[in-house]
Motif scaffolding. Structure first.
Motif, PDB file in Angstrom:
ATOM      1  N   MET A 161       0.827  -1.204   0.000  1.00  0.00           N
ATOM      2  CA  MET A 161       0.000   0.000   0.000  1.00  0.00           C
ATOM      3  C   MET A 161       0.862   1.255   0.000  1.00  0.00           C
ATOM      4  O   MET A 161       0.386   2.331   0.352  1.00  0.00           O
ATOM      5  CB  MET A 161      -0.953  -0.008   1.202  1.00  0.00           C
ATOM      6  CG  MET A 161      -1.893  -1.199   1.221  1.00  0.00           C
ATOM      7  SD  MET A 161      -3.304  -1.024   2.307  1.00  0.00           S
ATOM      8  CE  MET A 161      -4.327   0.081   1.347  1.00  0.00           C
ATOM      9  N   ASN A 162       2.111   1.111  -0.402  1.00  0.00           N
ATOM     10  CA  ASN A 162       3.008   2.248  -0.565  1.00  0.00           C
ATOM     11  C   ASN A 162       2.964   2.709  -2.025  1.00  0.00           C
ATOM     12  O   ASN A 162       3.321   1.943  -2.928  1.00  0.00           O
ATOM     13  CB  ASN A 162       4.438   1.869  -0.181  1.00  0.00           C
ATOM     14  CG  ASN A 162       4.570   1.542   1.289  1.00  0.00           C
ATOM     15  OD1 ASN A 162       3.962   2.194   2.143  1.00  0.00           O
ATOM     16  ND2 ASN A 162       5.372   0.538   1.607  1.00  0.00           N
ATOM     17  N   GLU A 163       2.546   3.936  -2.235  1.00  0.00           N
ATOM     18  CA  GLU A 163       2.456   4.436  -3.600  1.00  0.00           C
ATOM     19  C   GLU A 163       3.822   4.547  -4.260  1.00  0.00           C
ATOM     20  O   GLU A 163       3.934   4.495  -5.488  1.00  0.00           O
ATOM     21  CB  GLU A 163       1.759   5.800  -3.609  1.00  0.00           C
ATOM     22  CG  GLU A 163       0.282   5.741  -3.300  1.00  0.00           C
ATOM     23  CD  GLU A 163      -0.388   7.089  -3.466  1.00  0.00           C
ATOM     24  OE1 GLU A 163       0.344   8.059  -3.792  1.00  0.00           O
ATOM     25  OE2 GLU A 163      -1.611   7.179  -3.272  1.00  0.00           O
ATOM     26  N   GLY A 164       4.860   4.684  -3.473  1.00  0.00           N
ATOM     27  CA  GLY A 164       6.185   4.775  -4.051  1.00  0.00           C
ATOM     28  C   GLY A 164       6.645   3.493  -4.715  1.00  0.00           C
ATOM     29  O   GLY A 164       7.583   3.512  -5.526  1.00  0.00           O
ATOM     30  N   ASP A 165       6.011   2.372  -4.402  1.00  0.00           N
ATOM     31  CA  ASP A 165       6.383   1.087  -5.002  1.00  0.00           C
ATOM     32  C   ASP A 165       5.601   0.777  -6.273  1.00  0.00           C
ATOM     33  O   ASP A 165       5.790  -0.298  -6.852  1.00  0.00           O
ATOM     34  CB  ASP A 165       6.166  -0.048  -3.994  1.00  0.00           C
ATOM     35  CG  ASP A 165       7.024   0.126  -2.739  1.00  0.00           C
ATOM     36  OD1 ASP A 165       8.066   0.796  -2.854  1.00  0.00           O
ATOM     37  OD2 ASP A 165       6.630  -0.390  -1.674  1.00  0.00           O
ATOM     38  N   ILE A 166       4.712   1.678  -6.683  1.00  0.00           N
ATOM     39  CA  ILE A 166       3.863   1.403  -7.842  1.00  0.00           C
ATOM     40  C   ILE A 166       4.608   1.792  -9.119  1.00  0.00           C
ATOM     41  O   ILE A 166       4.828   2.970  -9.398  1.00  0.00           O
ATOM     42  CB  ILE A 166       2.533   2.177  -7.733  1.00  0.00           C
ATOM     43  CG1 ILE A 166       1.826   1.814  -6.435  1.00  0.00           C
ATOM     44  CG2 ILE A 166       1.649   1.866  -8.929  1.00  0.00           C
ATOM     45  CD1 ILE A 166       1.580   0.346  -6.256  1.00  0.00           C
ATOM     46  N   SER A 167       4.995   0.792  -9.840  1.00  0.00           N
ATOM     47  CA  SER A 167       5.657   0.959 -11.142  1.00  0.00           C
ATOM     48  C   SER A 167       5.669  -0.413 -11.807  1.00  0.00           C
ATOM     49  O   SER A 167       5.524  -1.444 -11.129  1.00  0.00           O
ATOM     50  CB  SER A 167       7.082   1.494 -10.966  1.00  0.00           C
ATOM     51  OG  SER A 167       7.877   0.575 -10.243  1.00  0.00           O
ATOM     52  N   PRO A 168       5.825  -0.466 -13.131  1.00  0.00           N
ATOM     53  CA  PRO A 168       5.910  -1.781 -13.792  1.00  0.00           C
ATOM     54  C   PRO A 168       7.118  -2.565 -13.288  1.00  0.00           C
ATOM     55  O   PRO A 168       8.267  -2.139 -13.437  1.00  0.00           O
ATOM     56  CB  PRO A 168       6.048  -1.406 -15.277  1.00  0.00           C
ATOM     57  CG  PRO A 168       5.458  -0.053 -15.389  1.00  0.00           C
ATOM     58  CD  PRO A 168       5.777   0.643 -14.105  1.00  0.00           C
ATOM     59  N   GLN A 169       6.832  -3.707 -12.651  1.00  0.00           N
ATOM     60  CA  GLN A 169       7.892  -4.519 -12.068  1.00  0.00           C
ATOM     61  C   GLN A 169       7.754  -5.958 -12.535  1.00  0.00           C
ATOM     62  O   GLN A 169       6.650  -6.444 -12.784  1.00  0.00           O
ATOM     63  CB  GLN A 169       7.830  -4.471 -10.532  1.00  0.00           C
ATOM     64  CG  GLN A 169       7.977  -3.067  -9.954  1.00  0.00           C
ATOM     65  CD  GLN A 169       8.037  -3.086  -8.441  1.00  0.00           C
ATOM     66  OE1 GLN A 169       8.841  -3.789  -7.848  1.00  0.00           O
ATOM     67  NE2 GLN A 169       7.160  -2.318  -7.817  1.00  0.00           N
ATOM     68  N   LEU A 170       8.899  -6.608 -12.645  1.00  0.00           N
ATOM     69  CA  LEU A 170       8.962  -7.987 -13.115  1.00  0.00           C
ATOM     70  C   LEU A 170       9.127  -8.918 -11.926  1.00  0.00           C
ATOM     71  O   LEU A 170      10.026  -8.733 -11.095  1.00  0.00           O
ATOM     72  CB  LEU A 170      10.123  -8.164 -14.095  1.00  0.00           C
ATOM     73  CG  LEU A 170      10.327  -9.567 -14.668  1.00  0.00           C
ATOM     74  CD1 LEU A 170       9.128  -9.980 -15.518  1.00  0.00           C
ATOM     75  CD2 LEU A 170      11.614  -9.633 -15.481  1.00  0.00           C
ATOM     76  N   PHE A 171       8.248  -9.936 -11.838  1.00  0.00           N
ATOM     77  CA  PHE A 171       8.309 -10.929 -10.773  1.00  0.00           C
ATOM     78  C   PHE A 171       8.209 -12.317 -11.391  1.00  0.00           C
ATOM     79  O   PHE A 171       7.931 -12.487 -12.589  1.00  0.00           O
ATOM     80  CB  PHE A 171       7.163 -10.735  -9.767  1.00  0.00           C
ATOM     81  CG  PHE A 171       7.215  -9.423  -9.038  1.00  0.00           C
ATOM     82  CD1 PHE A 171       8.194  -9.171  -8.104  1.00  0.00           C
ATOM     83  CD2 PHE A 171       6.261  -8.438  -9.269  1.00  0.00           C
ATOM     84  CE1 PHE A 171       8.240  -7.967  -7.423  1.00  0.00           C
ATOM     85  CE2 PHE A 171       6.291  -7.239  -8.604  1.00  0.00           C
ATOM     86  CZ  PHE A 171       7.292  -7.000  -7.672  1.00  0.00           C
ATOM     87  N   ASP A 172       8.442 -13.306 -10.547  1.00  0.00           N
ATOM     88  CA  ASP A 172       8.283 -14.694 -10.986  1.00  0.00           C
ATOM     89  C   ASP A 172       7.777 -15.524  -9.824  1.00  0.00           C
ATOM     90  O   ASP A 172       7.874 -15.127  -8.652  1.00  0.00           O
ATOM     91  CB  ASP A 172       9.605 -15.264 -11.516  1.00  0.00           C
ATOM     92  CG  ASP A 172      10.698 -15.295 -10.447  1.00  0.00           C
ATOM     93  OD1 ASP A 172      10.629 -16.145  -9.535  1.00  0.00           O
ATOM     94  OD2 ASP A 172      11.622 -14.457 -10.525  1.00  0.00           O
TER      95      ASP A 172
END
Length: 714
Positions: A436-447
């Protein structure tokens, strides 16, 4: 006046002869008539006339006697040796004798090793000895033999449910969950972009298209089982179906392959904090499953194999703040009869949370897997009118997160939360990626790795954008959750509790919960009966259009505070109006309507409503509760949750913005186990804890003993 005549005179004059011997007809003393103008009785007006209270007095007397004997023995032994022995305290504290009731202080008994603390939940059961530092966590589930597994029922319909075309073909991901979900999800995405731009955060214009295009062309990578170092050990089923056990509980049940031979079906006896009546045909089967799960947990987790030894143990059972009486009475019968404990006591969840965290005044917000409870606690007592029970939690966030990912072309498009390995995978994905941190919102790659029984491990790569924030934001916009099935089967097996004298329902109610229900369905506030579609799950779970004004006024309680039944009070000044206790008619109405309306509103609005009813119009109390909002529970363990909630509360109560503080349990306690920790502290209290129910009391009085033993008004 004629004098007494002899028998001979009677015989001579009147032909009568007296033959009696002047004895009374009965030896019973005559009972005089009661003076109707002034009479008095002492029946059940003294403590020595009530069995539970008389037993407590006898125990205190025995403790005092034992303490006196110990003191005399110590003095006599010291005088023989002409000096006090080392380790013998000449000034024995009276509280020591009060603590042990004649039992020795040596050994592990004084540390609470003879007390078992049980906290059942909809998804997890936390259990352990009161002497343990942390509880054991066991899934609250049991697997029983069945013709088909839960993933094969209803035509193998997946969860979350997908819409299909008329020819049976699957719709596009953007349309598979219906137009309403798509519209609301798109609106949440647009609002988030506006909010991020207002906070000077960078927003790429084509972020959503980037992740959708990547997820469309991201094939999985297959890994053979012998190359997977983290492969799962599945529950082994004997080859011969006749030798297969009838049931499994806990983690073993979740690790049974879906296509096992024989088939096993999972049963969750508690759902949304209620009995799960929709999956059972008989209520005795429901009760037996709960007892079986607890019994197996005691044997496996606490290593207490012999059931006959459990009579030497006491049990602290933690119940919800806004409980149902049938739930508590059935739990008492199960603990005494089925499990055979020597003594039992009950404590409410919010009170146990303050015990565990060391708070004296707090507004406890417990976000569980399927329910969220809010209650104000002051000086060791739950304020009854502040109790709120909402029917959503971390499981709703998990399902919504999967729906949002599928909407954005999640590469594992066949995910089905009814399958056991997919259910565990979805919980893992939510725990790892949601924030719920807006600073972490960006296109990110996970697996992630998909591990299924009898299949090679598959490694998926995918991208996320705003789904990781919008899914937990459903706590503040609960209409995004799927609430259509939460009332299914309600009251199918177990009826509500009724008062034997007045005949009306006597489950506890609170004015705060009544206000929540009135916000959702204003029909109740006018006294109109609902249509009673709860059995089919077709009841109002989100505020209708007519209640929009009420919700707006609830968001501004400083100007228009909410009254006991949810209607705005006159705004004579800027301070909240005093909220009195709900009258009898409101209590009966709210209790009868509890089964017809699903309590689901925004979390911040619910907290403000609870504090308004708990403070009783006192500005000082309102500030105290807002300064000590304690968030606990596994559903709130999302990065940035507390700061996000704090901002929401400041928007609702700008006049108290400087006082609002969202806290977590101190001393690095696990927020998921703080309630259990408080139960263990409560179980180790001796001398001051008069809420223990013994076997003799229960055998004689049954559930009536709860009137004298509960720490709250039963």
């Amino acid at each position: 006046m004629v004098g007494k005549r002899s028998g001979k005179a009677l015989l001579r004059e009147e032909g009568l002869e007296r033959t009696d011997n002047n004895m009374d007809l009965t030896t019973w003393p005559p009972v005089n008539m009661i003076n109707q103008k002034n009479y008095y009785t002492e029946y059940l007006k003294r403590d020595d006339q009530i069995l539970p209270l008389r037993i407590l007095q006898e125990e205190r007397r025995n403790r005092m006697t034992a303490t006196a004997k110990d003191r005399d023995r110590a003095l006599a032994q010291a005088s023989l040796n002409e000096a006090p022995q080392s380790g013998v305290d000449m000034d024995i504290d009276d509280d020591v004798g009060m603590e042990d009731a004649g039992e020795p202080l040596t050994g592990q008994d004084a540390l609470g090793s003879k007390v078992i603390v049980i906290h059942p939940g909809s998804q997890n059961l936390r259990i352990g000895l009161a002497s343990d530092a942390l509880p054991k966590t066991v899934p609250m589930v049991i697997a029983r033999k069945c013709n088909m597994s839960e993933s094969e029922e209803n035509g193998s319909e997946p969860s979350p449910k997908r819409l299909k075309r008329e020819n049976g073909a699957q719709l596009d991901p953007e349309k598979m969950f219906g137009e309403e979900f798509t519209t609301q999800y798109s609106k949440m995405c647009a609002d988030l972009k506006i909010h991020m731009r207002a906070n000077k955060r960078r927003v790429l214009p084509n972020s959503k298209e980037l992740i959708v295009n990547y997820n469309k062309r991201a094939p999985p990578e297959t890994i053979s089982e012998h190359n997977d170092p983290l492969r799962i050990d599945w529950t082994e089923i004997p080859i011969d179906p006749a030798q297969a056990p009838d049931y499994f509980t806990g983690k073993e049940a979740l690790r049974i392959p879906d296509l096992s031979n024989p088939r096993y079906k999972l049963y969750w006896p508690l759902r949304c904090g209620w009995y799960n009546e929709s999956d059972y045909r008989e209520k005795k089967d429901l009760y037996e499953d709960i007892a079986m799960i607890i019994e197996e947990a005691i044997k496996t987790q606490l290593n207490l194999k012999r059931k006959r030894d459990w009579a030497q143990y006491g049990c602290v059972f933690i119940v919800p703040d806004l409980y149902e009486r049938n739930y508590v009475t059935q739990a008492l019968e199960m603990l005494m009869r089925d499990l055979g404990f020597g003594k039992v006591c009950f404590i409410q969840e919010s009170l146990a949370a303050t015990f565990g965290a060391g708070y004296t005044v707090a507004c406890v917000v417990d976000v569980g897997a399927q329910k969220t409870s809010i209650c104000c606690v002051e000086e060791g007592m739950c304020i009854e009118n502040s109790r709120i029970n909402l029917k959503y939690g971390g499981a709703d966030v998990t399902e919504t997160f999967i729906k949002m990912m599928l909407h954005d072309h999640f590469p594992y498009e066949d995910i089905n939360l009814k399958r056991r390995y997919d259910f565990l995978l979805a919980e893992e994905l939510k725990t790892r990626f949601c924030t719920m941190n807006e600073g972490d919102i960006s296109p990110q790659l996970f697996d992630f790795h998909l591990r299924a029984s009898g299949q090679d491990t598959r490694k998926y790569t995918f991208k996320t954008y705003d789904e990781v924030l919008l899914a937990p934001q459903g706590y503040f916009q609960p209409t995004i959750f799927d609430n259509s099935r939460k009332l299914k089967g309600r009251r199918k097996l177990i009826d509500r509790s009724y008062d034997i004298y007045e005949g009306g329902p006597n489950d506890p109610v609170s004015s705060a919960q009544s206000a929540v229900i009135s916000l959702i369905s204003p029909i109740i506030s006018t006294g109109t009966q609902l249509n009673g579609d709860s059995a089919n799950g077709q009841t109002a779970s989100a505020p209708p259009k007519q209640s929009a004004s009420l919700l707006q006024k609830a968001n501004e309680p400083e100007r228009t505070p909410i009254s006991a039944v949810g209607t705005p009070a006159p705004d004579d000044d800027d301070t909240p109006a005093p909220v009195g206790e709900a009258n009898a008619a409101t209590n009966v109405l709210a209790s009868s309507m509890r089964d017809d309306v699903l309590p689901v509103i925004s979390l911040d609005t619910a907290i403000v409503t609870s504090i308004a009813h708990g403070a009783r119009g006192s500005e000082h109390q309102t500030r105290n509760f807002l300064m000590s909002v304690m968030v606990i529970g596994g559903g709130a363990q999302i990065p940035g949750f507390c700061s996000f909630l704090e901002e929401k509360l400041k928007e609702l109560r700008p006049g108290y913005a400087k006082d609002i503080i969202i806290g977590i349990p101190p001393r690095e306690l696990d927020p998921q186990g703080v309630i259990w920790k408080g139960g263990s502290v409560f179980g180790k209290l001796r001398g001051t804890n008069d809420s223990w129910i013994g076997r003799m009391e229960y055998d004689r009085l049954g559930a009536r003993v709860l009137v004298y033993k509960c720490m709250w008004a039963w």
